[in-house]
Enzyme design. Sequence first.
Site: not given
Length: 263
Positions: A181, A46
């Site tokens: 996720e 990320s």
Amino acid sequence: MERITISQLQNWKKTKKKFAAITAYDFSFSRLFSNQGIPVILVGDSLGMTIQGHTSTLPVKIKDIEYHTKAVRKGAPNTFLLSDLPFMSYYDTRETLKNTGKIIRSGANMIKIEGGKWLVEIVKELSNRSILVCGHIGLTPQSFNYLSGYKIQGRDKNDANKLIDEAYLLEESGIKMLVVECIPEKLAEKITANLSIPVIGIGSGKNTDGQILVMHDLLGITQGKIPSFAKNFLSESGSIQKAIKKYIDEVEKGIYPGKKYSF
Ligand code: KIV
């Protein structure tokens, strides 16, 4: 803080002690997070978005993860540290072993890779060499083109069953932890209950063993729209230190993520 190991995390799974994890990318934040008692830190790809300003994780290179892993490890010497292998750095066994070596030498305890069935051989090769591997299923951001965006996964029965099968298969192949996720709460609960390894959820309800958030989401400084499952802990805490403490506390007590932050 005492040194956190994989057996500690496995014990927490057995004793049903929930734990909080967070992403970090540099020395100062990892030191602050570890000082507040965060047991698990992820150097996530990320960073492609939060640090480098890209619109996805795809441009992240292995040298970026090496660089940030070294910095994070300096700030958090006793934290259990996992680092992502970025897009196209684990397409075959040889490449995976080479890149894993770089990340473990940079200070990570465990590497994280995204995907299901196709990873079986790679996970076996790594496990046979005593490398700790974390799987990542559900919404896998490195496949966002294939998934047509960042969407909840496992909503219909077939997709849900596929994710359950993948979770089993990866555990059988040797992963020692799993991130799920953006999947429905009930599905995450089922996967967590059926695996013997710790399962960490993000956007997957409160019934996983651990929770993880991208630090920028938790502090409300994400560019653009903050994901609907992420809570801004800073806005109600007054300082970053208090926000982290509140996050840890709410995860351990099973308050975060409540209904408002789950699917
Ligand atoms: O890269 C990352 O930050 C991650 C988390 C969202 C789990 O993989």
